[in-house]
Design a protein around this motif. Sequence first.
Motif, mmCIF file in Angstrom:
data_model
loop_
_atom_site.group_PDB
_atom_site.id
_atom_site.type_symbol
_atom_site.label_atom_id
_atom_site.label_comp_id
_atom_site.label_asym_id
_atom_site.label_seq_id
_atom_site.Cartn_x
_atom_site.Cartn_y
_atom_site.Cartn_z
ATOM 1 N N GLU A 37 0.781 -0.783 -0.066
ATOM 2 C CA GLU A 37 -0.159 0.057 0.234
ATOM 3 C C GLU A 37 1.009 1.440 -0.416
ATOM 4 O O GLU A 37 1.692 1.390 0.697
ATOM 5 C CB GLU A 37 -0.885 0.219 1.370
ATOM 6 C CG GLU A 37 -1.416 1.208 1.370
ATOM 7 C CD GLU A 37 -2.188 1.072 3.055
ATOM 8 O OE1 GLU A 37 -2.558 2.571 3.178
ATOM 9 O OE2 GLU A 37 -2.119 0.220 3.706
ATOM 10 N N PHE A 38 0.428 2.035 -0.530
ATOM 11 C CA PHE A 38 0.964 3.619 -0.677
ATOM 12 C C PHE A 38 0.016 4.371 -0.610
ATOM 13 O O PHE A 38 -1.080 4.371 -0.932
ATOM 14 C CB PHE A 38 2.199 3.766 -1.753
ATOM 15 C CG PHE A 38 1.507 3.520 -3.092
ATOM 16 C CD1 PHE A 38 1.000 5.108 -3.925
ATOM 17 C CD2 PHE A 38 1.441 2.370 -3.608
ATOM 18 C CE1 PHE A 38 0.590 4.905 -5.279
ATOM 19 C CE2 PHE A 38 0.454 2.663 -4.932
ATOM 20 C CZ PHE A 38 0.951 3.309 -5.972
ATOM 21 N N GLY A 39 0.330 6.087 -0.859
ATOM 22 C CA GLY A 39 -0.376 6.224 -1.207
ATOM 23 C C GLY A 39 0.709 8.158 -1.590
ATOM 24 O O GLY A 39 1.567 8.139 -2.266
ATOM 25 N N GLY A 88 14.960 26.441 3.817
ATOM 26 C CA GLY A 88 13.918 27.868 3.890
ATOM 27 C C GLY A 88 12.490 27.632 3.766
ATOM 28 O O GLY A 88 11.612 28.325 4.825
ATOM 29 N N GLY A 89 11.788 26.586 3.651
ATOM 30 C CA GLY A 89 10.952 26.915 2.995
ATOM 31 C C GLY A 89 9.446 25.933 4.503
ATOM 32 O O GLY A 89 10.026 25.333 5.463
ATOM 33 N N GLN A 90 8.567 25.713 4.465
ATOM 34 C CA GLN A 90 8.097 24.875 5.381
ATOM 35 C C GLN A 90 6.562 24.107 4.537
ATOM 36 O O GLN A 90 6.614 24.825 3.866
ATOM 37 C CB GLN A 90 7.078 25.909 6.103
ATOM 38 C CG GLN A 90 7.764 26.801 6.870
ATOM 39 C CD GLN A 90 8.312 26.377 8.245
ATOM 40 O OE1 GLN A 90 8.130 25.479 9.363
ATOM 41 N NE2 GLN A 90 9.910 26.780 8.373
ATOM 42 N N ASP A 91 6.403 22.986 4.859
ATOM 43 C CA ASP A 91 5.460 22.101 4.880
ATOM 44 C C ASP A 91 4.035 23.151 4.460
ATOM 45 O O ASP A 91 3.937 23.441 5.376
ATOM 46 C CB ASP A 91 5.618 20.993 5.644
ATOM 47 C CG ASP A 91 6.690 19.907 5.240
ATOM 48 O OD1 ASP A 91 7.579 20.096 4.632
ATOM 49 O OD2 ASP A 91 6.858 18.587 6.359
ATOM 50 N N ASP A 92 3.853 22.832 3.394
ATOM 51 C CA ASP A 92 2.223 22.965 3.261
ATOM 52 C C ASP A 92 1.257 22.206 2.722
ATOM 53 O O ASP A 92 1.086 21.894 1.293
ATOM 54 C CB ASP A 92 2.300 24.294 2.571
ATOM 55 C CG ASP A 92 0.948 24.987 2.171
ATOM 56 O OD1 ASP A 92 -0.134 24.618 2.321
ATOM 57 O OD2 ASP A 92 0.794 25.877 0.871
ATOM 58 N N GLU A 93 0.783 21.533 3.177
ATOM 59 C CA GLU A 93 0.338 20.321 2.492
ATOM 60 C C GLU A 93 -0.893 20.573 1.814
ATOM 61 O O GLU A 93 -2.031 21.252 2.904
ATOM 62 C CB GLU A 93 -0.062 19.414 3.667
ATOM 63 C CG GLU A 93 -0.279 18.030 2.920
ATOM 64 C CD GLU A 93 -0.460 16.589 4.002
ATOM 65 O OE1 GLU A 93 -1.424 16.186 3.763
ATOM 66 O OE2 GLU A 93 0.322 15.773 4.936
ATOM 67 N N VAL A 94 -1.780 20.095 1.054
ATOM 68 C CA VAL A 94 -2.822 20.471 0.264
ATOM 69 C C VAL A 94 -3.566 19.205 -0.017
ATOM 70 O O VAL A 94 -5.236 19.139 0.111
ATOM 71 C CB VAL A 94 -2.675 21.310 -0.879
ATOM 72 C CG1 VAL A 94 -2.033 22.550 -0.248
ATOM 73 C CG2 VAL A 94 -2.092 20.989 -1.647
ATOM 74 N N TYR A 95 -3.280 18.161 0.104
ATOM 75 C CA TYR A 95 -4.476 16.809 -0.149
ATOM 76 C C TYR A 95 -3.392 16.163 -0.169
ATOM 77 O O TYR A 95 -1.675 15.901 0.195
ATOM 78 C CB TYR A 95 -4.174 16.848 -1.942
ATOM 79 C CG TYR A 95 -5.051 15.845 -2.010
ATOM 80 C CD1 TYR A 95 -6.301 15.578 -2.893
ATOM 81 C CD2 TYR A 95 -4.148 14.783 -2.831
ATOM 82 C CE1 TYR A 95 -7.120 14.158 -2.652
ATOM 83 C CE2 TYR A 95 -5.111 13.842 -3.213
ATOM 84 C CZ TYR A 95 -6.349 13.828 -3.328
ATOM 85 O OH TYR A 95 -7.273 12.463 -4.070
ATOM 86 N N GLU A 96 -3.674 14.741 0.406
ATOM 87 C CA GLU A 96 -3.454 13.309 1.062
ATOM 88 C C GLU A 96 -4.363 12.560 0.342
ATOM 89 O O GLU A 96 -5.692 12.301 0.684
ATOM 90 C CB GLU A 96 -3.198 13.188 2.380
ATOM 91 C CG GLU A 96 -2.558 11.961 2.266
ATOM 92 C CD GLU A 96 -2.185 11.296 4.129
ATOM 93 O OE1 GLU A 96 -3.455 11.599 4.723
ATOM 94 O OE2 GLU A 96 -1.298 11.525 4.347
ATOM 95 N N GLU A 97 -3.853 11.465 -0.002
ATOM 96 C CA GLU A 97 -4.623 10.009 -0.532
ATOM 97 C C GLU A 97 -3.690 8.718 -0.378
ATOM 98 O O GLU A 97 -2.858 8.972 -0.741
ATOM 99 C CB GLU A 97 -5.095 10.145 -2.133
ATOM 100 C CG GLU A 97 -6.189 8.734 -2.617
ATOM 101 C CD GLU A 97 -6.440 9.084 -3.749
ATOM 102 O OE1 GLU A 97 -6.661 7.758 -4.760
ATOM 103 O OE2 GLU A 97 -6.755 10.545 -4.294
ATOM 104 N N LEU A 98 -4.712 8.555 0.361
ATOM 105 C CA LEU A 98 -3.931 6.784 1.656
ATOM 106 C C LEU A 98 -4.498 5.595 0.636
ATOM 107 O O LEU A 98 -5.656 5.685 -0.428
ATOM 108 C CB LEU A 98 -3.433 6.942 2.428
ATOM 109 C CG LEU A 98 -2.802 7.835 3.516
ATOM 110 C CD1 LEU A 98 -2.980 7.803 4.432
ATOM 111 C CD2 LEU A 98 -1.563 7.789 2.876
ATOM 112 N N TYR A 99 -3.728 4.533 0.853
ATOM 113 C CA TYR A 99 -4.880 3.047 0.452
ATOM 114 C C TYR A 99 -4.586 2.748 -1.205
ATOM 115 O O TYR A 99 -6.350 2.826 -1.911
ATOM 116 C CB TYR A 99 -6.251 2.713 1.324
ATOM 117 C CG TYR A 99 -6.672 3.473 2.393
ATOM 118 C CD1 TYR A 99 -5.115 2.572 3.110
ATOM 119 C CD2 TYR A 99 -7.316 4.856 2.470
ATOM 120 C CE1 TYR A 99 -5.516 3.202 4.792
ATOM 121 C CE2 TYR A 99 -7.244 5.125 4.022
ATOM 122 C CZ TYR A 99 -6.834 4.087 5.275
ATOM 123 O OH TYR A 99 -6.160 4.213 6.402
#
Length: 607
Positions: free
Chosen positions: A415-417, A428-439
């Motif tokens: 399984e991956f996502g 110098g950036g920051q994590d800015d997650e806008v979408y995640e899909e798993l399974y």
Amino acid sequence: MKLKIRHILISIFTIMAFTGSKGIAQEFVTGLPSRIIADRQSVPPPVTLTLPFFDDFAYRGPYPDPALWTSRDAYVNNHLAIAPVSWGVATLDALDEHGTPYDTANRNAKVWADTLMSHYIDLSSYQPGDNVVLSFYIQDGGAGFLPPSGDSIYVFFRNDNGIWERMWRSGLQSTRDFVHVMIHADDSRFLHKEFAFMFVNRATKGLNNSQWHIDYVYMDANRNITTNDINDLAITDASTTLLQRYHSMPFRHFIRNPSQYLAPSLHLTVRNNTGNSAVIPYSYTLTYNTQTLMQSNGNSNTTAQNAGTNSLDNIPAAAFGSIQADTFTINGTYNITDAVNTQFTNNNTLRIPYHFGNYFAHDDGTPELSYFVTMHQSYNIPALTAVKYNLEVPDTIRGFSILLPQEVPIPRNKEFGIRIYRDIAVNGGQDDEVYEELYIYPQFNDTIFEMVHYKLERPVALPAGTFYMALVQPAGGFSDSLFVGLDISNNATQERYFSVVGSWEPSLLPGSLLFRPIVGPDFILSAGELAGQQQAALFPNPTGGRLYIPGNMPADKAVIYNSTGQVAGQAVPADGSIDLAFLPPGIYYVQLLYRNSSYPVQKIVRE
């Protein structure tokens, strides 16, 4: 349709590890574990040929020419060899005649592996002393790993009693150079109507990289075995993309800033396979439909037995102004004039398509190796591999394409996502997650190096600018070391980052992952892709204890794993359901088994 699945097995002897800043070996490359080839050709009937016999494999393949060869074990390609004599080689590897592993149990035993066998050749009209000679060029390893020590390749001749005699053998050269070999065939026992020759490699069972690349096979009479009598001028390589930064991209993004994305020049490599210096005239044409976008010619000054690479003008940016389509192909045709050899002309022309599609690609679609990262030893932290892309105009991410080589055993349950970020915590950036899909589960097409397309459950609209698409190996360890195809011919290392301990690090491995975001309008999946992505789910989830199995999923047993990957229990389905009441509340992974197969693992929440 009969499928030919070409696996290359994994061995500790053929894996290269790269250590990140945390001091742990985290990034790895190994041999490509599979090639999938749709077997649409039947075995050719025996025929009898006459001299000269010649094949430089200057055609698209993936099979050897059935007019010359009786076997199809060899893989005809233009990307696994380094500096070939002419474009195109035949690769022999450690796979059986059906393209499947010889043996996964014993890694040390040797086995006769791939065969490249000619049709019968009528030599009955020749006499001893007519100097009938077979010659060829051969390279070990090439763009992949070198064969393991002790592996070798042989040439056999068929005598007048129908017995195959060994005429030549070579072990590991370790130079990655092509070696020219010449073998006499004018002994009386070979001068009969049903002479044939064959190449066969002896390989280590269970090891993946016993690769040998054969080029320019030539057999004729009246040849001098003490000198290289090959007299030919040939194309060996040309640019596979018109672009820089990407190998392919959507035209609407390209046309907003073509000068940023157009490669400053193209190249054409030609080789002088003669004993004298030569001036080789060349020309090339780049066309869109019937419109010529670029056309030019020149001369390549070459020395004996050497190649020369020529810089060519690319299409000027203004020439793209008349194109209204968004997805299309520009066709490149490269030619040389060979006044030395007018008999063997296939290698005088090379045609290359240049695609503008609905995706961004750093890769050229043909992997030479596999890339993977290992998860943290606790398996409590997901492993991430992110690739950087840039939108010139606002667009919508609809899905992605990926090539997941078929490891042995086939990793259907890994399984991956997918995550999409506007920015990640590097430079110098920051994590800015806008979408995640798993399974998401691996799928495999039946065509050579055909990537699988996945649709996102929800399209992701993004403004112009940078974004990252990341492959997620979830915590728990079920998907540790998930292999992704790696194209080492196009290097996008600077666009790739990975995380295995909770923080991002720049990749140290050269190459480009076969991992592409699909953008723009909605797209259509193939029937196989659609079926593979409609995985029936156990329900209800979360569950208070009883879990129901969809009617299209027959099962004999269920194995339940906890969040650390340990077996928490087993259950036997009854009345279309399994009882998980014996488990304390928490997150679990359930795998259904049926006879000798299994379903992908599913994440379940026990309330």
